[in-house]
Each structure stands twice: as C-alpha cells, then as structure tokens.
Scaffold this motif. Sequence first.
Motif, PDB file in Angstrom:
ATOM      1  N   ASN A   1       0.994  -1.251  -0.289  1.00  0.00           N
ATOM      2  CA  ASN A   1      -0.209  -0.097  -0.113  1.00  0.00           C
ATOM      3  C   ASN A   1       1.036   1.290  -0.064  1.00  0.00           C
ATOM      4  N   THR A   2       0.721   2.124  -1.049  1.00  0.00           N
ATOM      5  CA  THR A   2       1.396   3.344  -0.922  1.00  0.00           C
ATOM      6  C   THR A   2       0.710   4.511  -0.803  1.00  0.00           C
ATOM      7  N   SER A   3      -0.669   4.469  -0.105  1.00  0.00           N
ATOM      8  CA  SER A   3      -1.486   5.751   0.112  1.00  0.00           C
ATOM      9  C   SER A   3      -1.669   5.552   1.514  1.00  0.00           C
ATOM     10  N   PHE A   4      -1.317   6.905   2.015  1.00  0.00           N
ATOM     11  CA  PHE A   4      -1.719   6.903   3.619  1.00  0.00           C
ATOM     12  C   PHE A   4      -2.662   7.854   3.956  1.00  0.00           C
ATOM     13  N   VAL A   5      -3.388   7.729   4.935  1.00  0.00           N
ATOM     14  CA  VAL A   5      -4.401   8.592   5.481  1.00  0.00           C
ATOM     15  C   VAL A   5      -3.769   9.759   6.231  1.00  0.00           C
ATOM     16  N   LEU A   6      -3.924  10.925   5.685  1.00  0.00           N
ATOM     17  CA  LEU A   6      -3.557  12.398   6.569  1.00  0.00           C
ATOM     18  C   LEU A   6      -4.753  12.995   7.181  1.00  0.00           C
TER      19      LEU A   6
ATOM     20  N   GLN B   1       3.168  10.227  13.594  1.00  0.00           N
ATOM     21  CA  GLN B   1       2.692   8.993  14.429  1.00  0.00           C
ATOM     22  C   GLN B   1       1.404   8.151  13.734  1.00  0.00           C
ATOM     23  N   ALA B   2       0.608   9.044  13.242  1.00  0.00           N
ATOM     24  CA  ALA B   2      -0.566   8.420  12.375  1.00  0.00           C
ATOM     25  C   ALA B   2      -0.076   7.822  11.221  1.00  0.00           C
ATOM     26  N   LEU B   3       0.848   8.532  10.477  1.00  0.00           N
ATOM     27  CA  LEU B   3       1.436   8.005   9.112  1.00  0.00           C
ATOM     28  C   LEU B   3       2.034   6.627   9.330  1.00  0.00           C
ATOM     29  N   MET B   4       2.855   6.442  10.382  1.00  0.00           N
ATOM     30  CA  MET B   4       3.679   5.465  10.863  1.00  0.00           C
ATOM     31  C   MET B   4       2.333   4.109  11.071  1.00  0.00           C
ATOM     32  N   LEU B   5       1.506   4.522  11.861  1.00  0.00           N
ATOM     33  CA  LEU B   5       0.718   3.616  12.237  1.00  0.00           C
ATOM     34  C   LEU B   5       0.081   2.976  10.895  1.00  0.00           C
ATOM     35  N   ASP B   6      -0.375   3.853  10.083  1.00  0.00           N
ATOM     36  CA  ASP B   6      -1.174   3.606   8.586  1.00  0.00           C
ATOM     37  C   ASP B   6      -0.188   2.697   7.831  1.00  0.00           C
ATOM     38  N   ILE B   7       1.088   2.944   7.596  1.00  0.00           N
ATOM     39  CA  ILE B   7       1.996   2.086   7.242  1.00  0.00           C
ATOM     40  C   ILE B   7       2.137   0.739   7.480  1.00  0.00           C
ATOM     41  N   ALA B   8       2.084   0.658   8.817  1.00  0.00           N
ATOM     42  CA  ALA B   8       2.051  -0.705   9.642  1.00  0.00           C
ATOM     43  C   ALA B   8       0.717  -1.364   9.315  1.00  0.00           C
ATOM     44  N   ALA B   9      -0.477  -0.681   9.639  1.00  0.00           N
ATOM     45  CA  ALA B   9      -1.688  -1.217   9.548  1.00  0.00           C
ATOM     46  C   ALA B   9      -2.152  -1.766   8.177  1.00  0.00           C
ATOM     47  N   THR B  10      -1.480  -1.124   7.219  1.00  0.00           N
ATOM     48  CA  THR B  10      -1.965  -1.433   5.889  1.00  0.00           C
ATOM     49  C   THR B  10      -0.672  -2.433   4.812  1.00  0.00           C
ATOM     50  N   ASN B  11       0.324  -2.780   5.656  1.00  0.00           N
ATOM     51  CA  ASN B  11       1.300  -3.491   4.937  1.00  0.00           C
ATOM     52  C   ASN B  11       1.954  -4.689   5.896  1.00  0.00           C
ATOM     53  N   ALA B  12       2.143  -5.780   5.320  1.00  0.00           N
ATOM     54  CA  ALA B  12       2.691  -6.803   6.184  1.00  0.00           C
ATOM     55  C   ALA B  12       4.284  -6.182   6.363  1.00  0.00           C
ATOM     56  N   PRO B  13       5.132  -6.837   7.558  1.00  0.00           N
ATOM     57  CA  PRO B  13       6.432  -6.366   7.843  1.00  0.00           C
ATOM     58  C   PRO B  13       7.419  -6.577   6.666  1.00  0.00           C
ATOM     59  N   ALA B  14       7.135  -7.725   6.193  1.00  0.00           N
ATOM     60  CA  ALA B  14       7.872  -8.270   5.034  1.00  0.00           C
ATOM     61  C   ALA B  14       8.086  -7.158   3.975  1.00  0.00           C
TER      62      ALA B  14
ATOM     63  N   ALA C   1       7.702  -0.897  19.357  1.00  0.00           N
ATOM     64  CA  ALA C   1       7.313  -2.398  19.389  1.00  0.00           C
ATOM     65  C   ALA C   1       6.685  -2.941  18.009  1.00  0.00           C
ATOM     66  N   LEU C   2       6.329  -2.039  16.893  1.00  0.00           N
ATOM     67  CA  LEU C   2       5.971  -2.346  15.819  1.00  0.00           C
ATOM     68  C   LEU C   2       6.720  -3.411  15.056  1.00  0.00           C
ATOM     69  N   PRO C   3       6.286  -4.219  14.583  1.00  0.00           N
ATOM     70  CA  PRO C   3       7.284  -5.449  13.722  1.00  0.00           C
ATOM     71  C   PRO C   3       7.761  -4.747  12.600  1.00  0.00           C
ATOM     72  N   HIS C   4       7.027  -3.688  12.235  1.00  0.00           N
ATOM     73  CA  HIS C   4       7.826  -2.877  11.099  1.00  0.00           C
ATOM     74  C   HIS C   4       8.761  -2.092  11.277  1.00  0.00           C
TER      75      HIS C   4
END
Length: 193
Positions: free
Chosen positions: A19-24, A67-80, A100-103
């Motif tokens: 995912n390359t689009s993140f909520v602002l 912080q919200a951007l980082m959470l969105d990256i993690a919520a919509t993409n697998a750590p791999a 502690a995010l696996p990302h």
Amino acid sequence: SLWELWARRGVNRNASGINTSFVLGLQEINGLTLYLNLGSEFGGLSSHEPHSLVAGATGSGKSVLIQALMLDIAATNAPALAKIALIDPKMGVDYSALEALPHMREPIVTTRERAKLLLEELENRYRRFAAARARDLSTYNSKSAPDERLPMLFVVHDEFADWMLEDGYKQAVGSAVQRLGVKARAAGIHLVF
C-alpha cells in the motif's frame, strides 16, 4: 476520529502488494479522505512527490501526524513488505508506543552517530541494485530469491532541523540526504522529515 477515517479508507496496493497511499485526514473542501499518495494517484488525488516534509509551529501536531502516518504504514502493509526507520532526537519519547511495531527496522535512533550511519547504509541498496542490474525495487525483487527481497523503507527523521543546526551533522548528513532525495524512490525508500 482516526478510527472513523480508517474504517472508510481505501487501500492502494502496487504490483508488489505494498500500500502506497496513507491517510492524513479529511479534505476541508469536500469531507473526503485526504491521502498521501507515494505510488500513484488514488482517492481522487494525484500522486505526490516521493518524499515529505512535515512543517509547523511547536505544538501544532507534527509528531501526531507522523505517528498516524507510521501506524497507517504498519496497518496496511505486512512487515516483510514495509519497514520503518525512525530517527528521533527527543530520545523517542513521542514514539515509544510504536517502537514495538514489527515494521520497525531497528530500535528508535536517538544519537547523531547512529543517524549518520543509518543514512549512509541506505546507499547499500543502490549497490545491490547495480549488482542485480535492477533499476528499481520491484525489478530487484522480481529477480531475487524470496529470502533476498527488500521491503519498501520509510525513513522518518523527526526534529531534522534541530540537528542540522550542528555543523558536524549537517556536513555528514547533508550530502547523504541529497543523494537519497534524488535516487531513493527507485530504491524503494521514502523520506519523511
């Protein structure tokens, strides 16, 4: 609230499944979701530049947005598929809950010395791409064995301006940031300062 936005948000996956689009937030004009589009146009918005500068007065919410951007990256993409490298001169206090995010590529970087090394390490990607005769991340990953594939990397540098006031850091990091700014998108690296 952020939860309400995420409940109605869309996901914009590229050919690699990232995912390359993140909520602002919300667009004031029409109330639609406002996305940071790092890959392609999405949500009625054009594609944005590969790197982002978050600016504002003290207390205006810059760290909350990041912080919200980082959470969105993690919520919509697998750590791999997506990793985050965070540089925070404030000793990580604003981001301790996200450590502690696996990302997270590594623990929060809080020293100038480690930050310099991290930004220089990113250039290793270019050498790997050259050796594989790949011009971008998706080409490199398509030519690589599954265990050698690289994730998209989001490099977040909070309080960048503060550390750039120190001449030693500015000299060491300035040229690395310039090189990354030019070549990083193809290497699957997005800078958020």
